[in-house]
Scaffold this active site. Structure first.
Site, PDB file in Angstrom:
ATOM      1  N   ARG A  24      49.384 -38.461  23.628  1.00 31.77           N
ATOM      2  CA  ARG A  24      50.311 -39.761  23.822  1.00 31.77           C
ATOM      3  C   ARG A  24      51.564 -39.386  24.752  1.00 31.77           C
ATOM      4  O   ARG A  24      52.010 -38.431  24.077  1.00 31.77           O
ATOM      5  CB  ARG A  24      50.788 -40.342  22.058  1.00 31.77           C
ATOM      6  CG  ARG A  24      51.406 -41.505  21.599  1.00 31.77           C
ATOM      7  CD  ARG A  24      51.693 -41.404  20.503  1.00 31.77           C
ATOM      8  NE  ARG A  24      53.315 -40.877  20.347  1.00 31.77           N
ATOM      9  CZ  ARG A  24      53.148 -40.067  19.108  1.00 31.77           C
ATOM     10  NH1 ARG A  24      52.149 -40.828  17.643  1.00 31.77           N
ATOM     11  NH2 ARG A  24      54.699 -39.473  18.855  1.00 31.77           N
ATOM     12  N   HIS A  55      55.397 -43.060  18.609  1.00 32.57           N
ATOM     13  CA  HIS A  55      54.711 -43.592  17.612  1.00 32.57           C
ATOM     14  C   HIS A  55      54.501 -44.918  17.702  1.00 32.57           C
ATOM     15  O   HIS A  55      53.356 -45.272  17.529  1.00 32.57           O
ATOM     16  CB  HIS A  55      54.328 -43.034  16.458  1.00 32.57           C
ATOM     17  CG  HIS A  55      53.867 -43.390  15.416  1.00 32.57           C
ATOM     18  ND1 HIS A  55      52.350 -43.090  15.265  1.00 32.57           N
ATOM     19  CD2 HIS A  55      53.995 -44.048  14.417  1.00 32.57           C
ATOM     20  CE1 HIS A  55      51.570 -43.855  13.757  1.00 32.57           C
ATOM     21  NE2 HIS A  55      52.299 -44.216  13.399  1.00 32.57           N
ATOM     22  N   TYR A  97      60.597 -33.796  17.317  1.00 33.49           N
ATOM     23  CA  TYR A  97      60.103 -33.107  16.523  1.00 33.49           C
ATOM     24  C   TYR A  97      57.950 -32.033  18.028  1.00 33.49           C
ATOM     25  O   TYR A  97      57.918 -31.756  17.850  1.00 33.49           O
ATOM     26  CB  TYR A  97      58.477 -34.281  15.743  1.00 33.49           C
ATOM     27  CG  TYR A  97      57.736 -35.421  16.342  1.00 33.49           C
ATOM     28  CD1 TYR A  97      57.226 -35.536  17.369  1.00 33.49           C
ATOM     29  CD2 TYR A  97      58.312 -36.341  15.897  1.00 33.49           C
ATOM     30  CE1 TYR A  97      56.513 -36.462  17.331  1.00 33.49           C
ATOM     31  CE2 TYR A  97      58.025 -37.747  16.415  1.00 33.49           C
ATOM     32  CZ  TYR A  97      56.884 -37.819  17.466  1.00 33.49           C
ATOM     33  OH  TYR A  97      56.257 -38.631  17.505  1.00 33.49           O
TER      34      TYR A  97
END
Length: 348
Positions: A239, A243, A252
């Site tokens: 990805r 998100h 993160y």
């Protein structure tokens, strides 16, 4: 059964030059759709968007492996799969603007997107069991992310599929992140594919950034499913973005483990370079495909923008056969609110 198929000479694959070009065409459409949807969300055109940049090869390859009458059980990030199966792009956009998911009345065999994590997995198994009961020859492909494998629905759905030989391919797109949690922190298994052994059927890994490898692997899995052997396919991709549009991956992403270059490489750039090396696309073809995709997307946005505003009362009419007292009270409050604020006068 774990294996990763990398790029090979086109002559060593089961696909023709035209099929490889169609795969590229669908990947370009998917990439442009994702970029435009993200831009539309940022200017308030719709409330949220789950980007899938970097996963186009995985989704398009899987979608093109399906037969026309196979059922897709999607989740919120599987928009590239739906578009590649000819779900109108305007339908996907309207769904993101709060409309019913099948606004155009299309007959593509897709279930509605499942936004709760993994809830579609038992549903897909149930559909496969129903196919067996009715003697249908079709199959089901259930799409979910690696985070869904930590939910109980994953275990229950795969367990029933194994016990009842449901004709289902469980397509796990492992993009390395369950929102902000990297894969190595949510399971100690060496792979997600190997989890299938616990349910009595096979699992396979595939290079998710090679669309032809995904297409071949999923096609084989669907043939197996139709013969009464479910399959868990783990598509290894990455990805590239957030998100969702409410996520900030910079908070993160430093915690991520190193991944091989083939997995982090952009699948569209990589596939275009491969097709050029194989001599099946050139500048003229690429330009025409990009222009065609842009035109189709412009038309889809225009269709979505010209759609009539939904009746706010619709939210009360599609849950219960008979509206219960609590919802009747809420509907009455809505009527009072609309009247007090002259909403009807403004809209009409």
């Amino acid at each position: 059964m774990n294996r990763i198929i990398g790029e090979r000479d086109l002559s060593e694959t089961p696909f023709s030059a035209e099929e490889s070009r169609e795969t590229f065409r669908q990947m370009v459409r998917a990439r442009q759709f994702d970029e435009r949807a993200l831009a539309l969300q940022r200017r308030g055109w719709m409330s949220s968007w789950p980007p899938y940049r970097g996963q186009e090869g995985s989704q398009v390859g899987a979608a093109l492996a399906m037969a026309d009458d196979d059922w897709l059980f999607p989740t919120y990030r599987s928009n590239a799969m739906q578009i590649a199966r000819d779900v109108p792009m305007s339908d996907v956009l309207l769904f993101r603007r709060g409309r019913p998911e099948f606004a155009s009345g299309h007959d593509v065999p897709n279930f509605p997107q499942a936004v709760p994590i993994a809830t579609q997995i038992p549903h897909a198994t149930g559909a496969g069991m129903a196919m067996n009961h009715r003697g249908d020859d079709g199959a089901v492909l259930c799409y979910f992310g690696d985070g869904a494998t930590s939910e109980g629905d994953f275990h229950e759905g795969l367990n029933f599929a194994g016990v009842y030989d449901a004709p289902v391919v469980f397509f796990c797109e492992n993009n390395n992140w369950a929102i902000s949690l990297p894969r190595h922190q949510q399971t100690a298994s060496d792979s997600i594919a190997e989890k299938a052994q616990a349910y009595g059927f096979g699992g396979v890994q595939v290079d998710g950034n090679d669309p032809l490898a995904v297409r071949e692997t999923v096609a084989e899995a669907l043939r197996s499913a139709r013969d009464g052997e479910p399959v868990l396919v783990e598509s290894l991709t990455y990805r590239q973005g957030a998100h969702t549009t409410s996520d900030d991956p910079s908070k993160y992403e430093d915690a991520e483990q190193e991944l091989p270059e083939w997995r982090r490489a952009d699948p569209l750039d990589r596939y275009e370079e491969y097709l050029r090396e194989q001599g099946v696309v050139d500048d003229s073809f690429v330009e025409s495909v990009e222009e065609e995709a842009g035109t189709a997307l412009d038309e889809a946005i225009e269709t979505a923008e010209s759609a009539p505003e939904p009746d706010p009362h619709d939210v009360f009419d599609r849950v219960y056969e008979e509206v219960p007292p609590r919802l009747r009270d809420q509907r009455g409050w809505l009527d009072s609110f609309l009247e007090d604020n002259d909403v009807y006068e403004l809209d009409h």
